[in-house]
Enzyme design. Structure first.
Site, PDB file in Angstrom:
ATOM      1  N   ARG A  30      -3.742   7.495   3.911  1.00 41.03           N
ATOM      2  CA  ARG A  30      -2.849   6.567   3.454  1.00 41.03           C
ATOM      3  C   ARG A  30      -1.729   8.050   2.118  1.00 41.03           C
ATOM      4  O   ARG A  30      -0.703   7.566   1.174  1.00 41.03           O
ATOM      5  CB  ARG A  30      -2.887   5.975   2.988  1.00 41.03           C
ATOM      6  CG  ARG A  30      -2.165   4.343   2.800  1.00 41.03           C
ATOM      7  CD  ARG A  30      -2.491   3.609   2.584  1.00 41.03           C
ATOM      8  NE  ARG A  30      -3.304   2.956   0.963  1.00 41.03           N
ATOM      9  CZ  ARG A  30      -3.556   1.748   1.278  1.00 41.03           C
ATOM     10  NH1 ARG A  30      -3.447   0.740   1.123  1.00 41.03           N
ATOM     11  NH2 ARG A  30      -3.959   1.710  -0.423  1.00 41.03           N
ATOM     12  N   ASP A  44       0.911   1.770   8.812  1.00 40.88           N
ATOM     13  CA  ASP A  44       1.001   0.335  10.069  1.00 40.88           C
ATOM     14  C   ASP A  44       1.236   1.290  11.024  1.00 40.88           C
ATOM     15  O   ASP A  44       1.113   0.384  12.380  1.00 40.88           O
ATOM     16  CB  ASP A  44       0.324  -0.921   9.560  1.00 40.88           C
ATOM     17  CG  ASP A  44      -0.552  -1.052   8.421  1.00 40.88           C
ATOM     18  OD1 ASP A  44      -1.587  -0.395   7.831  1.00 40.88           O
ATOM     19  OD2 ASP A  44      -0.760  -2.145   7.549  1.00 40.88           O
ATOM     20  N   ASP A  65       6.278  -4.776   5.850  1.00 41.39           N
ATOM     21  CA  ASP A  65       7.405  -6.152   6.561  1.00 41.39           C
ATOM     22  C   ASP A  65       7.336  -7.237   5.420  1.00 41.39           C
ATOM     23  O   ASP A  65       7.588  -7.849   5.160  1.00 41.39           O
ATOM     24  CB  ASP A  65       6.589  -6.930   7.601  1.00 41.39           C
ATOM     25  CG  ASP A  65       4.933  -6.724   7.785  1.00 41.39           C
ATOM     26  OD1 ASP A  65       3.984  -6.226   6.452  1.00 41.39           O
ATOM     27  OD2 ASP A  65       4.072  -7.923   8.437  1.00 41.39           O
ATOM     28  N   THR A  97       5.013   1.584   5.701  1.00 45.47           N
ATOM     29  CA  THR A  97       3.677   1.239   6.167  1.00 45.47           C
ATOM     30  C   THR A  97       3.237   1.857   6.632  1.00 45.47           C
ATOM     31  O   THR A  97       3.637   2.473   8.344  1.00 45.47           O
ATOM     32  CB  THR A  97       3.332  -0.206   6.243  1.00 45.47           C
ATOM     33  OG1 THR A  97       1.913  -0.335   6.904  1.00 45.47           O
ATOM     34  CG2 THR A  97       4.065  -0.158   7.843  1.00 45.47           C
ATOM     35  N   GLY A 140       0.782  -1.352  -0.317  1.00 46.32           N
ATOM     36  CA  GLY A 140      -0.061   0.105  -0.089  1.00 46.32           C
ATOM     37  C   GLY A 140       1.257   0.889  -0.037  1.00 46.32           C
ATOM     38  O   GLY A 140       2.224   1.285   0.899  1.00 46.32           O
ATOM     39  N   TYR A 149      -7.869   5.249   3.009  1.00 48.13           N
ATOM     40  CA  TYR A 149      -7.234   5.301   1.780  1.00 48.13           C
ATOM     41  C   TYR A 149      -6.694   7.040   1.687  1.00 48.13           C
ATOM     42  O   TYR A 149      -5.898   7.515   1.499  1.00 48.13           O
ATOM     43  CB  TYR A 149      -8.511   4.748   0.512  1.00 48.13           C
ATOM     44  CG  TYR A 149      -8.044   3.562   1.017  1.00 48.13           C
ATOM     45  CD1 TYR A 149      -7.663   2.552   0.853  1.00 48.13           C
ATOM     46  CD2 TYR A 149      -9.614   2.819   0.879  1.00 48.13           C
ATOM     47  CE1 TYR A 149      -7.413   1.099   0.747  1.00 48.13           C
ATOM     48  CE2 TYR A 149      -9.516   1.433   1.443  1.00 48.13           C
ATOM     49  CZ  TYR A 149      -8.655   1.046   1.217  1.00 48.13           C
ATOM     50  OH  TYR A 149      -8.684  -1.245   1.206  1.00 48.13           O
TER      51      TYR A 149
HETATM   52  P1  FBP Z   1       1.377  -1.668   3.612  1.00 46.66           P
HETATM   53  O1  FBP Z   1       1.088  -3.201   4.650  1.00 46.66           O
HETATM   54  O2  FBP Z   1       1.475  -2.511   2.629  1.00 46.66           O
HETATM   55  O3  FBP Z   1       1.964  -0.881   3.555  1.00 46.66           O
HETATM   56  O4  FBP Z   1      -0.479  -1.412   3.410  1.00 46.66           O
HETATM   57  C1  FBP Z   1      -1.247  -0.910   3.983  1.00 46.66           C
HETATM   58  C2  FBP Z   1      -2.419  -1.239   4.462  1.00 46.66           C
HETATM   59  O5  FBP Z   1      -2.860   0.235   4.364  1.00 46.66           O
HETATM   60  C3  FBP Z   1      -2.843  -1.452   6.152  1.00 46.66           C
HETATM   61  O6  FBP Z   1      -3.716  -0.447   6.530  1.00 46.66           O
HETATM   62  C4  FBP Z   1      -5.031  -1.831   4.961  1.00 46.66           C
HETATM   63  O7  FBP Z   1      -5.732  -3.177   5.615  1.00 46.66           O
HETATM   64  C5  FBP Z   1      -4.768  -2.118   3.872  1.00 46.66           C
HETATM   65  O8  FBP Z   1      -2.877  -1.444   3.436  1.00 46.66           O
HETATM   66  C6  FBP Z   1      -5.630  -2.515   2.893  1.00 46.66           C
HETATM   67  O9  FBP Z   1      -5.048  -3.179   1.411  1.00 46.66           O
HETATM   68  P2  FBP Z   1      -5.405  -2.058   0.139  1.00 46.66           P
HETATM   69  O10 FBP Z   1      -4.702  -1.396  -0.060  1.00 46.66           O
HETATM   70  O11 FBP Z   1      -5.411  -3.119  -1.069  1.00 46.66           O
HETATM   71  O12 FBP Z   1      -7.121  -2.538   0.194  1.00 46.66           O
END
Ligand code: FBP
Length: 730
Positions: free
Chosen positions: A601, A258, A230, A256, A136, A598
């Site tokens: 993010r 997270d 990770d 991330t 992400g 999102y």
């Molecule tokens: P990463 O671990 O790849 O950094 O992504 C984090 C995240 O934003 C999480 O917080 C969320 O659960 C997930 O990605 C959402 O995934 P997607 O972008 O596939 O909907």
């Protein structure tokens, strides 16, 4: 009105229309200019172009910001120095699978003005480097590229940086661009991963490794940089091992939102306090959630339910809690730690052990929320803000059991069939049929089955949207997709049910302001004191808010209560003013749901993330020029003042452990969860009752303000980091 708007358009064009919107003709006659032509003319104006330009002033300012660099990067050359004080005990499985990188140690980047010729040559050697974003997006990614690019150009103008497009797929499919100075300049300090995009493909098979290797050798790469979480850093370690023989270095970068990449050595020394992107996402969530706090405490009618991203870990929820002080913030890790003492004592008396007393059930979580809602309503606050981490359900035993069992069932199916589980069973009914069939087989045969009749019965009482969520497709790394799950609605469904019970029992009531009660009664020609003791349970002993007696749950029970207290005879009707007060005491529970993920993010990075990532990019090159591979670039002392930041390399192999993925134990980088013994959590736990605000008066909401990237502000670093660091200085 319409005419005025038209005039505004024409007034700015070369020749102006008359009062009727008609254009003068050369011979003095008038004609009407077609609307499209007029609009086209209007659009050509400089002021209009400026007003709607893609390049806003804020963007221009952001692009021109240059983050400061760590002290070592003010020197032209860099070496790596082993830091043996940081010790790691690596997992035997990692020793087996990553033999060439497992003996790596933590390395510190040091700066040098006049090193040996050999160092200068290694530094200036012309290199081709590939970079990829994986997973992400996280704010700051573009600055990793910018930091790396600037350092590469400084080292040797002929250095080349290739960006693989759409994530690891770009490596597998040889889909890349050569990153230019203009591209870098167009994305400095900006959020998203727009320059080269991202993807979640995992390079996890021999065939994919071979493809990756082909691409790297064809491009004559000296090094490959993987910017990811990770799972992506796990991938980086395996790629480093696979490309070791070819002399292609692989470096990871901790990304991330997270916040679950945090590295401590075996002695608890923190060397990577948080991944990049976390601070910005938390601040973005916090700003938006604070806006809800302002709104709900103004129109005093809604409870806002805010689900926040973060996958399993609740770091983002905790940071948001500390930033905003919402009325209720749940932290998943704490729920798992809960022990139901009453059940334990009961079991002890019966001479048994109650294993279900450990960890909170969904029902208990809903009761916890209800308690806060009821307490606030009692002081006239039937509104508020609740923060729920998206991964909360992972910490509820009964749900975790389903997640693990279903992970295994889906993985087993995929491993033994030519189609995958979700293609074969597209609808919920299809999936439920398959599970039912498994349960039936477990009944009819003596062979152990992971899904039995009890599982099936428990699963079938869950609402369909919840079943769909639990059965949803896992991501390419085998992770349960928490953001697709309506965790908030599952919990709030139970909350609403229980609030109804509490209302029926007379426990959930709006507190009535004493002055408001007295005024309503007096205006109705009634003596407030005469009815007060009969109507309220705290008439003499209140903190400004009166609570209608528990026995009063309807107009009928209101009358019965007043008759019993002898302030009304059975023949009399309930006076209108008393009825009004009763109606005001009946709470309406109205909710608004929000998902913060999102949006945060994709936010442009804070000063912290701009600076962190730019320095990470520079660290990457220092690791590469010194021959490192299988290392993750990091900045030590992030929790401290910027002057103390120290660029380092961390051995990824040492961070690996075994975890259940797609039904089998797999070697992956360990995620850090919220430590409920940490100072940050303890501060939060000590303050949360205050932040619940179940007392009359002002709320304790905090305004973190919008995200900034420059100037003195609290954007300096996450509150969690500040608190966790302070304890070391007591
Ligand atoms: P990463 O671990 O790849 O950094 O992504 C984090 C995240 O934003 C999480 O917080 C969320 O659960 C997930 O990605 C959402 O995934 P997607 O972008 O596939 O909907």
């Amino acid at each position: 009105m319409q005419k005025n708007r038209r005039n505004l358009l024409y007034a700015t064009s070369a020749c102006k229309p008359d009062a009727g919107g008609n254009m003068p003709e050369k011979n003095g006659k008038t004609h009407e200019m077609p609307r499209e032509t007029a609009t086209a003319e209007f659009l050509k104006q400089k002021e209009v172009e400026q007003a709607i330009s893609d390049t806003s002033r804020a963007l221009r300012e952001r692009l021109s910001f240059t983050p400061p660099v760590c002290e070592v990067f003010n020197t032209p050359y860099h070496l790596l120095e082993d830091a043996p004080e940081y010790k790691f005990h690596s997992h035997p499985e990692a020793r087996k699978q990553l033999p060439d990188i497992i003996n790596n140690v933590v390395q510190r980047v040091t700066g040098h003005e006049n090193p040996d010729d050999a160092v200068i040559q290694a530094h200036c050697k012309q290199r081709n480097i590939g970079i990829v974003f994986s997973g992400g997006p996280a704010p700051g990614g573009h600055n990793v590229i910018a930091g790396l690019y600037d350092a590469m150009v400084q080292a040797n103008e002929k250095n080349r940086l290739y960006g693989f497009l759409m994530g690891p797929d770009g490596i597998l499919e040889k889909n890349y661009i050569e990153i230019t100075a203009d591209q870098v300049d167009a994305y400095r300090n900006l959020g998203g991963f727009g320059m080269i995009k991202t993807g979640r493909t995992k390079i996890d098979s021999g065939e994919k490794m071979k493809k990756a290797r082909n691409t790297c050798t064809e491009l004559e790469l000296d090094a490959l940089v993987i910017v990811g979480g990770d799972d992506s850093n796990t991938n980086a370690a395996f790629l480093a091992q696979a490309l070791y023989e070819d002399g292609i270095q692989v470096i990871g970068v901790p990304k991330t939102i997270d916040g679950d990449i945090q590295v401590q050595d075996d002695n608890g020394n923190s060397i990577c306090a948080v991944s990049f992107g976390f601070h910005t996402a938390a601040r973005a969530f916090a700003h938006n959630i604070n806006n809800l706090c302002s709104d709900c405490s103004s129109d005093v009618k809604y409870w806002h339910i805010c689900k926040v991203m973060g996958r399993v870990a609740s770091h983002l929820a905790l940071e948001t809690g500390l930033q905003v002080h919402p009325n209720i913030t749940l932290i998943g890790e704490e729920l798992a730690d809960f022990v139901d003492e009453a059940r334990i004592r009961k079991a002890e008396k019966e001479g048994t052990v109650d294993y279900t007393a450990y960890g909170m059930t969904l029902r208990q979580v809903s009761r916890l929320i209800c308690d806060g809602i009821v307490r606030r309503a009692a002081v006239g606050k039937n509104y508020g803000v609740i923060v729920i981490p998206e991964g909360l359900l992972e910490f509820i035993n009964e749900i975790q059991m389903f997640i693990i069992k279903l992970n295994t069932i889906i993985a087993d199916y995929n491993n033994t069939h030519d189609t995958d589980f979700h293609t074969r069973f597209p609808t919920l009914d299809d999936k439920l049929d398959y599970l039912r069939q498994m349960a039936r087989m477990s009944r009819e045969s003596s062979v152990f089955s992971i899904w039995n009749t009890r599982d099936d019965d428990l699963f079938n009482v869950l609402p369909p949207f919840f079943q769909i969520g639990l059965l949803t497709e896992r991501d390419s790394h085998g992770n349960f997709q928490f953001s697709q799950m309506e965790t908030d609605r599952v919990i709030m469904g139970l909350v609403e049910d229980y609030l109804k019970i509490l209302a029926d029992r007379g426990d959930y009531k709006n507190g009535i302001k004493v002055e408001s009660y007295r005024q309503t009664m007096t205006e109705g020609g009634l003596d407030p004191d005469f009815f007060g003791h009969a109507l309220f349970r705290n008439y003499d002993d209140n903190e400004g808010f009166l609570l209608v007696k528990k026995s009063v749950v309807s107009i009928k029970t209101l009358k019965q209560t007043l008759v019993k207290a002898e302030v009304l005879s059975p023949e009399q009707d309930v006076p209108r003013a008393v009825e009004t007060i009763y109606k005001q005491s009946v709470p309406k529970f109205k909710t608004q749901y929000h998902f913060y993920g999102y949006d945060g993010r994709g936010n442009d990075p804070t000063w912290f993330d701009c600076t962190y990532t730019y320095n990470l990019g520079k660290t990457v090159l220092s690791l590469i020029t010194n021959g490192a591979t299988g290392q993750m670039a990091a900045i030590n002392n992030l929790e401290k003042d910027f002057r103390d930041w120290e660029p380092i390399g961390i051995p990824i192999g040492a961070l690996m452990h075994l975890e259940e993925r797609q039904g089998k134990l797999t070697l992956v980088m360990e995620r850090a969860l919220v430590d409920i013994d940490s100072p940050a959590f303890r501060v939060f736990a000590a303050k949360r009752d205050h932040w619940l605000g179940a007392v009359p008066g002002e709320e304790g909401y905090r305004r973190p303000g919008p995200i900034r990237y420059a100037g003195e502000s609290e954007d300096a670093r996450p509150i969690t980091l500040i608190l966790n660091d302070l304890v070391n200085h007591r």
